[in-house]
Design a protein around this motif. Structure first.
Motif, mmCIF file in Angstrom:
data_model
loop_
_atom_site.group_PDB
_atom_site.id
_atom_site.type_symbol
_atom_site.label_atom_id
_atom_site.label_comp_id
_atom_site.label_asym_id
_atom_site.label_seq_id
_atom_site.Cartn_x
_atom_site.Cartn_y
_atom_site.Cartn_z
ATOM 1 N N ILE A 29 43.078 45.294 41.479
ATOM 2 C CA ILE A 29 42.786 46.702 41.760
ATOM 3 C C ILE A 29 43.798 47.272 42.746
ATOM 4 N N PRO A 30 44.202 48.526 42.538
ATOM 5 C CA PRO A 30 45.124 49.150 43.497
ATOM 6 C C PRO A 30 44.354 49.696 44.701
ATOM 7 N N THR A 31 44.959 49.603 45.856
ATOM 8 C CA THR A 31 44.438 50.282 47.046
ATOM 9 C C THR A 31 45.623 50.888 47.786
ATOM 10 N N GLU A 32 45.344 51.590 48.854
ATOM 11 C CA GLU A 32 46.423 52.170 49.644
ATOM 12 C C GLU A 32 47.180 51.115 50.437
ATOM 13 N N THR A 33 46.601 49.923 50.598
ATOM 14 C CA THR A 33 47.225 48.871 51.406
ATOM 15 C C THR A 33 48.068 47.951 50.522
ATOM 16 N N VAL A 34 47.399 47.085 49.774
ATOM 17 C CA VAL A 34 48.045 46.205 48.793
ATOM 18 C C VAL A 34 47.128 46.124 47.579
ATOM 19 N N TYR A 35 47.623 45.526 46.495
ATOM 20 C CA TYR A 35 46.751 45.269 45.348
ATOM 21 C C TYR A 35 45.821 44.113 45.692
ATOM 22 N N GLY A 36 44.542 44.259 45.297
ATOM 23 C CA GLY A 36 43.567 43.217 45.525
ATOM 24 C C GLY A 36 43.197 42.501 44.242
ATOM 25 N N LEU A 37 42.783 41.242 44.354
ATOM 26 C CA LEU A 37 42.294 40.476 43.213
ATOM 27 C C LEU A 37 40.777 40.486 43.299
ATOM 28 N N GLY A 38 40.135 41.328 42.463
ATOM 29 C CA GLY A 38 38.743 41.658 42.651
ATOM 30 C C GLY A 38 37.785 40.982 41.697
ATOM 31 N N ALA A 39 36.575 40.695 42.225
ATOM 32 C CA ALA A 39 35.463 40.163 41.439
ATOM 33 C C ALA A 39 34.171 40.674 42.052
#
Length: 344
Positions: A29-39
């Motif tokens: 997922i994109p965020t304003e900080t870094v891309y996250g690996l989401g679950a």
């Protein structure tokens, strides 16, 4: 596994990604900080997939991402008044708060702790995904553990294509370093990781702030930590990184004296001419620290090359966002710093 590549601006992207999250899958997922690996942060089996995909130590807690500031009450108890003030000021945004956790959050998400790190990201598509999924998204940075973080969808593709269910492409990350983390479970607020919300901004709201040792020095590998990025060597390319501090002239003299074939220099744009014969790579402008924050991880990923022998890095000084850039570079260098003024 075939990884789906989803455009953040496409009308059905949030619904597709939310369904994958609800089904126990992994979505970058994109965020304003870094891309996250989401679950799904409430599903232990889904959360385990994050650790497996990243090669992440399971004593390293995850951040729980929520769609709206008020949702922290679903997952946290005994929330101090200071948390509400910070949320009102900085959420959605690059701030994570460590708070007492409710039993609804599994121990795998919190690394067995009685606290949880929570934030509300400043990304419309990611908040829509969370809202449609109906569950919080646990998401560390989407890089392979220990390597430079992911600030574009292409970075995520490089690390995880064929290994996760989907990547949502929201363009380059605006801030470029992970969120600020502040612990609100002790008598005094404690900065665990600097980021886009600066210590100065936190003090304006809180009136007080203690800086944890993990921000400024390497801590023991057996230490119990409350937040990501505190204990292990992070953000690092394959080769050793050495930070060279001091004036431009003294730093350049030191680097030229020690530079050997196969080395690289990571510097400010204003210094490129000083290192013309040293394979320099600029990651931003010293005069605009926000460009350094946004460009750091992309540069470190370029330098993640086993053919490079060593990287000499220049680091900004001062507070504000520069403090976060210092922290990430020092972590990448395992706090190996040479003072060129003392060496002259």
């Amino acid at each position: 596994m075939k990884t789906l590549f989803l455009d953040a601006n496409a009308p059905d992207t949030a619904a597709i990604a939310a369904e994958i999250i609800r089904s126990g899958g992994l979505v970058a997922i994109p965020t304003e900080t870094v891309y996250g690996l989401g679950a799904n942060g409430l599903d232990e089996n889904a959360v385990l997939k994050i650790f497996e995909a990243k090669g992440r130590p399971q004593d390293n807690p995850l951040i729980l991402h929520v769609a709206q500031p008020g949702e922290m009450e679903r997952f946290c108890h005994d929330i101090p008044e200071s948390a509400y003030r910070l949320a009102e000021k900085f959420w959605p945004g690059p701030l994570t708060m460590v708070l007492p956790v409710k039993d609804i959050v599994p121990k795998r998400t919190t690394a067995g702790l009685d606290t949880v790190a929570v934030r509300c990201p400043d990304s419309d598509v990611t908040r829509r995904i969370i809202a449609l999924a109906g569950v919080p998204i646990a998401a560390p940075s989407a890089n392979i553990s220990g390597k430079p973080s992911t600030t574009t969808a292409e970075h995520v593709r490089h690390d995880h294509d064929g290994r996760i269910d989907a990547i949502v492409d929201g363009g380059p990350c605006r801030v470029g370093v992970e969120s600020t983390i502040v612990d609100l479970t002790e008598d005094r607020p404690r900065l665990l990781r600097p980021g886009g919300i600066t210590p100065e901004q936190l003090i304006e709201v809180l009136g007080d702030l203690v800086v944890d040792k993990a921000v400024t020095a390497q801590i023991d590998k057996d230490a119990v930590v409350k937040a990501p990025g505190m204990k292990y060597r992070h953000y690092a390319p394959a080769e050793p990184v050495v930070i060279v501090s001091g004036s431009r002239e003294k730093a350049a003299a030191y680097i030229h004296a020690h530079f050997t074939p196969g080395d690289r220099v990571l510097c400010f744009e204003e210094e490129l001419a000083l290192y013309a014969d040293c394979a320099p790579l600029a990651y931003g402008r010293e005069a605009d620290v926000n460009t350094l924050s946004a460009g750091l991880f992309s540069a470190l990923r370029i330098l993640d090359d086993p053919g490079i022998h060593q990287v000499y890095a220049r680091c900004p000084v001062g507070g504000g966002v520069a403090y976060a850039v210092q922290n990430r570079l020092k972590k990448a260098a395992a706090f190996h710093i040479v003072d060129a003024e003392a060496e002259a």
